[in-house]
Write a protein that holds these residues in place. Structure first.
Motif, PDB file in Angstrom:
ATOM      1  N   ARG A   1       0.770  -1.275  -0.046  1.00 34.22           N
ATOM      2  CA  ARG A   1       0.479  -0.114  -0.214  1.00 34.22           C
ATOM      3  C   ARG A   1       0.675   0.672  -0.450  1.00 34.22           C
ATOM      4  O   ARG A   1       0.582   2.602  -0.452  1.00 34.22           O
ATOM      5  CB  ARG A   1      -1.192  -0.539   1.529  1.00 34.22           C
ATOM      6  CG  ARG A   1      -1.886   1.167   1.427  1.00 34.22           C
ATOM      7  CD  ARG A   1      -2.515   2.005   2.417  1.00 34.22           C
ATOM      8  NE  ARG A   1      -3.392   2.346   2.457  1.00 34.22           N
ATOM      9  CZ  ARG A   1      -4.432   3.073   3.619  1.00 34.22           C
ATOM     10  NH1 ARG A   1      -3.918   1.950   5.091  1.00 34.22           N
ATOM     11  NH2 ARG A   1      -4.805   4.033   3.577  1.00 34.22           N
TER      12      ARG A   1
ATOM     13  N   PRO B   1     -10.302   0.240   1.088  1.00 34.44           N
ATOM     14  CA  PRO B   1      -9.341  -1.059   0.371  1.00 34.44           C
ATOM     15  C   PRO B   1      -9.984  -1.151  -0.789  1.00 34.44           C
ATOM     16  O   PRO B   1     -11.780  -0.867  -0.449  1.00 34.44           O
ATOM     17  CB  PRO B   1      -9.116  -1.914   1.482  1.00 34.44           C
ATOM     18  CG  PRO B   1     -10.184  -0.921   2.437  1.00 34.44           C
ATOM     19  CD  PRO B   1     -10.090   0.416   2.658  1.00 34.44           C
TER      20      PRO B   1
ATOM     21  N   GLU C   1      -6.164  -4.778   1.867  1.00 34.67           N
ATOM     22  CA  GLU C   1      -5.410  -4.964   3.338  1.00 34.67           C
ATOM     23  C   GLU C   1      -5.175  -6.307   3.713  1.00 34.67           C
ATOM     24  O   GLU C   1      -6.102  -7.733   3.190  1.00 34.67           O
ATOM     25  CB  GLU C   1      -6.411  -4.176   4.851  1.00 34.67           C
ATOM     26  CG  GLU C   1      -7.759  -5.680   4.883  1.00 34.67           C
ATOM     27  CD  GLU C   1      -8.736  -4.380   4.169  1.00 34.67           C
ATOM     28  OE1 GLU C   1      -9.431  -4.518   3.259  1.00 34.67           O
ATOM     29  OE2 GLU C   1      -9.539  -4.146   5.210  1.00 34.67           O
TER      30      GLU C   1
ATOM     31  N   GLU D   1      -0.843  -7.865   1.980  1.00 34.01           N
ATOM     32  CA  GLU D   1      -1.720  -6.656   1.724  1.00 34.01           C
ATOM     33  C   GLU D   1      -0.713  -6.315   0.431  1.00 34.01           C
ATOM     34  O   GLU D   1       0.104  -7.200  -0.302  1.00 34.01           O
ATOM     35  CB  GLU D   1      -0.239  -5.305   2.011  1.00 34.01           C
ATOM     36  CG  GLU D   1      -1.435  -3.945   2.468  1.00 34.01           C
ATOM     37  CD  GLU D   1      -0.304  -2.290   3.510  1.00 34.01           C
ATOM     38  OE1 GLU D   1      -0.491  -2.813   3.871  1.00 34.01           O
ATOM     39  OE2 GLU D   1       0.490  -2.421   2.795  1.00 34.01           O
TER      40      GLU D   1
END
Ligand SMILES: Nc1nc2c(c(=O)[nH]1)N(C=O)[C@@H](CNc1ccc(C(=O)N[C@@H](CCC(=O)O)C(=O)O)cc1)CN2
Ligand SMILES: Nc1nc2c(ncn2[C@@H]2O[C@H](COP(=O)(O)OP(=O)(O)OP(=O)(O)O)[C@@H](O)[C@H]2O)c(=O)[nH]1
Length: 419
Positions: free
Chosen positions: A27, A40, A64, A73
């Protein structure tokens, strides 16, 4: 844990290239290029910037940890499909400490994080390499977890049987003699018969996964190479009026109405003074013997060695004369569709006997479970419990709950980069 990335789409120019990232920095790396992304699993259209450099306008998503394909992730970038764009992105990701993924690494991580079992991973690999509809259907069932669920249900029965036996052993310690309850034997019979049924379907399933072999055999000059070319609709094999033209075995992979079939053109069967031709004839015989079906082709319509029940006897060059039985002319094309209909009908019967166990690794684990259960009912409860434990362990291995380490490299290296 390192964060990895790879193109999930094939290399080269295309409409869109998908790049996937997986690992703890996914991320953060995406947001450093695309700006902050609050929600997300929602797609955003963003400009990707590495410092002053505008890389592309892209759709981006992040997942996530715990709720992604790999369980880590994950981030995805849907770029315009030019290799230079993905290369520029890769450079930006490498600078940020990410590394390129190895073949199958995303799927391997999905397995290691318990998102999929080993049978599902094998099913996914098969799905990605499937070429025909029947292969796709087979692979999809396994990839969807059907085999894993079935084996898990059998294992649960063994766990229950084992617990019942253990309970009777505990009673024995207190010197209250207790028979092993009948339910144990019923459970074991059930598991045994299901395991045997799965093992029976294995050969047919493995064949369906890998493709059926249909050998075209017959005397020299029968027209075998001409038939192969006709089926493939291209010039695969050399054709000549000189007997003994074909020496090596030529393969044509075909999609026969959804069934995967490899047609084999072989050396004409005859005694020859030429040692090379004789080697070719030997190869032809060996391969034909192991094939799923043989087409015996001759302009006389006679059957050659080796033969098995159900083989197809076909007369060639029907344009030159008439006779009985199935006849084809590779020259005019007459009879070829009828021949392929017959090949299809015979293979379809084999395909109908297929099940879910498509890999030797799976069959071997089942075989070990079966032999662990091959027990005498007069065995002491202690031995019985041990045999049940052993069988349950083998079933666990089959779906990769334990003891899968040895297989991981083999399975995941068969994937492409990015999967
Ligand atoms: N763009 C894209 N398409 C793709 C994949 C992918 O990774 N990316 N897949 C990759 O092979 C396949 C789909 N498989 C996937 C399996 C699980 C999750 C996933 O995010 N699962 C979460 C969230 C589920 C949800 O949102 O309901 C989870 O299971 O917790 C995503 C894709 C085929 N198509
Ligand atoms: N008239 C006619 N000639 C054919 C037909 N099929 C093949 N031939 C001819 O028969 C000859 C032999 O054909 P091939 O396909 O090379 O025969 P093969 O069985 O592969 O021969 P080997 O490689 O020697 O085993 C060639 O001259 C072909 O053109 C057909 O249907 N009709």
């Amino acid at each position: 844990m390192e964060t990895i990335f790879a193109e999930a789409t094939p290399p080269g120019r295309g409409g869109v290239t998908v790049v996937r990232l997986s690992g703890p920095m996914a991320r953060e790396a995406l947001e450093s290029l695309a700006g902050s992304l609050s929600t997300p699993r929602r797609s955003y259209l963003r400009s990707l910037r590495d410092g002053q450099d505008l890389i592309d306008q892209a759709l981006v998503i992040w997942f996530e940890q715990g709720q992604s394909f790999t369980g880590e992730e994950v981030a995805e970038l849907h770029l315009h499909g030019a290799p230079v764009i993905a290369n520029r992105l890769a450079q930006a990701l490498l600078v940020r400490g990410l590394r390129r993924a190895e073949a199958g690494e995303f799927t391997r991580r999905a397995f290691l994080n318990g998102r999929i079992d080993l049978a599902e991973a094998e099913g996914l690999a098969d799905l990605l390499s499937s070429e025909t509809e029947a292969q796709r259907k087979l692979a999809m069932r396994t990839a969807d977890g059907e085999l894993g669920r079935k084996v898990e249900a059998l294992r649960a029965n063994l766990v229950r049987a084992g617990a019942l036996v253990e309970a009777s052993i505990d009673f024995a310690d207190e010197e209250v003699p207790e028979d092993v309850p009948l339910e144990v034997f019923n459970l074991l019979d059930l598991v045994r018969s299901e395991v045997e049924a799965m093992l029976r379907t294995y050969p047919a399933t493995e064949r369906l996964r890998q493709g059926y072999e249909v050998a075209i055999i017959g005397p020299p000059n029968a027209g075998k190479s001409t038939l192969l070319n006709k089926i493939g609709q291209r010039e695969i094999a050399l054709v000549s009026d000189i007997a003994g033209t074909t020496r090596d075995i030529l393969e044509l992979r075909a999609d026969l109405r959804g069934l995967p079939v490899v047609f084999l053109d072989t050396a004409g069967l005859r005694d020859s003074a030429d040692p090379i031709e004789t080697m070719g004839v030997q190869r032809a015989m060996d391969r034909a013997r192991n094939a799923d079906l043989r087409i015996h082709l001759s302009d006389q319509g006679v059957r050659m060695e080796p033969f098995f029940d159900g083989d197809l006897i076909v007369r060639s060059k029907s344009d030159l004369g008439t006779g009985d039985g199935l006849a084809i002319s590779a020259l005019t094309g007459s009879g070829i569709e009828a021949l392929l209909d017959q090949v299809y009908d015979k293979l379809r019967v084999r395909a109908a006997n297929s099940g879910l166990v498509a890999h030797r690794r799976q069959a071997e684990a089942l075989e070990r479970a079966r032999s662990a259960l091959d027990i005498d009912s007069s065995l002491s409860p202690e031995f019985l419990a041990e045999a049940i434990r052993q069988a349950a362990q083998e079933l666990a291995t089959m779906v990769g709950r334990v003891g899968a380490e040895d297989y991981l490299d083999e399975i995941f290296s068969s994937f492409c980069i990015g999967k």
